[in-house]
Design a protein around this motif. Structure first.
Motif, PDB file in Angstrom:
ATOM      1  N   ASN A  56       4.570   3.830   6.840  1.00 26.77           N
ATOM      2  CA  ASN A  56       3.136   3.592   6.664  1.00 26.77           C
ATOM      3  C   ASN A  56       2.541   4.276   5.428  1.00 26.77           C
ATOM      4  N   PHE A  57       3.297   5.119   4.764  1.00 29.64           N
ATOM      5  CA  PHE A  57       2.760   5.851   3.609  1.00 29.64           C
ATOM      6  C   PHE A  57       2.111   4.944   2.555  1.00 29.64           C
ATOM      7  N   PRO A  58       2.694   3.798   2.202  1.00 34.67           N
ATOM      8  CA  PRO A  58       2.045   2.954   1.191  1.00 34.67           C
ATOM      9  C   PRO A  58       0.661   2.450   1.599  1.00 34.67           C
ATOM     10  N   LYS A  59       0.341   2.480   2.886  1.00 40.73           N
ATOM     11  CA  LYS A  59      -0.977   2.028   3.337  1.00 40.73           C
ATOM     12  C   LYS A  59      -2.082   2.992   2.914  1.00 40.73           C
ATOM     13  N   TRP A  60      -1.728   4.246   2.665  1.00 42.34           N
ATOM     14  CA  TRP A  60      -2.765   5.238   2.365  1.00 42.34           C
ATOM     15  C   TRP A  60      -2.479   6.118   1.159  1.00 42.34           C
ATOM     16  N   SER A  61      -1.300   6.018   0.590  1.00 46.04           N
ATOM     17  CA  SER A  61      -0.934   6.888  -0.527  1.00 46.04           C
ATOM     18  C   SER A  61      -1.018   6.141  -1.858  1.00 46.04           C
ATOM     19  N   VAL A  62      -1.698   6.733  -2.833  1.00 46.56           N
ATOM     20  CA  VAL A  62      -1.694   6.166  -4.185  1.00 46.56           C
ATOM     21  C   VAL A  62      -0.383   6.509  -4.887  1.00 46.56           C
ATOM     22  N   PHE A  63       0.307   7.513  -4.390  1.00 42.58           N
ATOM     23  CA  PHE A  63       1.558   7.968  -4.978  1.00 42.58           C
ATOM     24  C   PHE A  63       2.714   7.057  -4.574  1.00 42.58           C
ATOM     25  N   SER A 116      19.653   8.857   5.871  1.00 36.55           N
ATOM     26  CA  SER A 116      18.738   9.848   6.446  1.00 36.55           C
ATOM     27  C   SER A 116      17.535  10.117   5.553  1.00 36.55           C
ATOM     28  N   GLU A 117      17.442   9.423   4.423  1.00 34.06           N
ATOM     29  CA  GLU A 117      16.344   9.628   3.481  1.00 34.06           C
ATOM     30  C   GLU A 117      15.518   8.359   3.335  1.00 34.06           C
ATOM     31  N   TRP A 118      14.381   8.528   2.684  1.00 39.60           N
ATOM     32  CA  TRP A 118      13.523   7.409   2.339  1.00 39.60           C
ATOM     33  C   TRP A 118      13.488   7.319   0.815  1.00 39.60           C
ATOM     34  N   ILE A 119      13.518   6.116   0.292  1.00 41.17           N
ATOM     35  CA  ILE A 119      13.430   5.882  -1.140  1.00 41.17           C
ATOM     36  C   ILE A 119      12.045   5.301  -1.396  1.00 41.17           C
ATOM     37  N   ALA A 120      11.268   6.000  -2.231  1.00 40.27           N
ATOM     38  CA  ALA A 120       9.892   5.577  -2.481  1.00 40.27           C
ATOM     39  C   ALA A 120       9.709   5.225  -3.947  1.00 40.27           C
ATOM     40  N   THR A 121       8.986   4.153  -4.179  1.00 43.55           N
ATOM     41  CA  THR A 121       8.604   3.758  -5.523  1.00 43.55           C
ATOM     42  C   THR A 121       7.220   4.317  -5.788  1.00 43.55           C
ATOM     43  N   LEU A 164      -5.172  11.907   1.149  1.00 43.26           N
ATOM     44  CA  LEU A 164      -5.722  12.288   2.450  1.00 43.26           C
ATOM     45  C   LEU A 164      -6.987  11.502   2.777  1.00 43.26           C
ATOM     46  N   ASN A 165      -7.797  11.209   1.778  1.00 40.95           N
ATOM     47  CA  ASN A 165      -8.966  10.354   2.006  1.00 40.95           C
ATOM     48  C   ASN A 165      -8.534   8.928   2.348  1.00 40.95           C
ATOM     49  N   GLY A 166      -7.440   8.462   1.732  1.00 41.13           N
ATOM     50  CA  GLY A 166      -6.889   7.147   2.077  1.00 41.13           C
ATOM     51  C   GLY A 166      -6.388   7.116   3.511  1.00 41.13           C
ATOM     52  N   LEU A 167      -5.727   8.184   3.929  1.00 45.79           N
ATOM     53  CA  LEU A 167      -5.259   8.280   5.315  1.00 45.79           C
ATOM     54  C   LEU A 167      -6.442   8.260   6.277  1.00 45.79           C
TER      55      LEU A 167
END
Length: 112
Positions: free
Chosen positions: A5-12, A21-26, A99-102
């Protein structure tokens, strides 16, 4: 709690996928590897971000239940060695934006 769910609220984080066991993030700058602490009852969401060739960055994150039956999120930003005042300020600004996006996503979910 779900890293997907991170892309829903993170600009990063623009995209994220599980790989072993890891996550790959763009991100806007590159691809990073993120390792989360195992899911737990204590709402500890600590994670370790690896941006090659830089060392791994530890990111403590907690979700605390508040007396008003909602939650508080605590996200610690460490100043990395060699980081200028401006870089540190920019890093904190990105975290505040996320955090404001979350907050926005969770409040919109409550309204639905």
């Amino acid at each position: 709690v779900d890293p997907a769910n991170f892309p829903k609220w993170s600009v990063f984080i623009k995209e994220i996928r599980k790989e072993g066991s890891e996550w790959i993030a763009t991100t806007p700058e590159s691809t990073v590897r993120i390792r989360f602490t195992p899911r737990n009852e204590f709402r500890v969401l600590d994670h370790y971000v690896t941006v090659s060739p830089q060392p791994q960055v530890y990111v403590p994150m907690r979700v605390l239940a508040s007396p008003e039956n909602d939650s508080e999120v605590i996200f610690t930003v460490f100043r990395l060695p060699g980081m200028s005042d401006e870089q540190y300020k920019d890093d904190i600004g990105l975290v505040l934006t996320d955090l404001n996006g979350l907050k926005r996503v969770l409040e919109d979910k409550e309204k639905a």
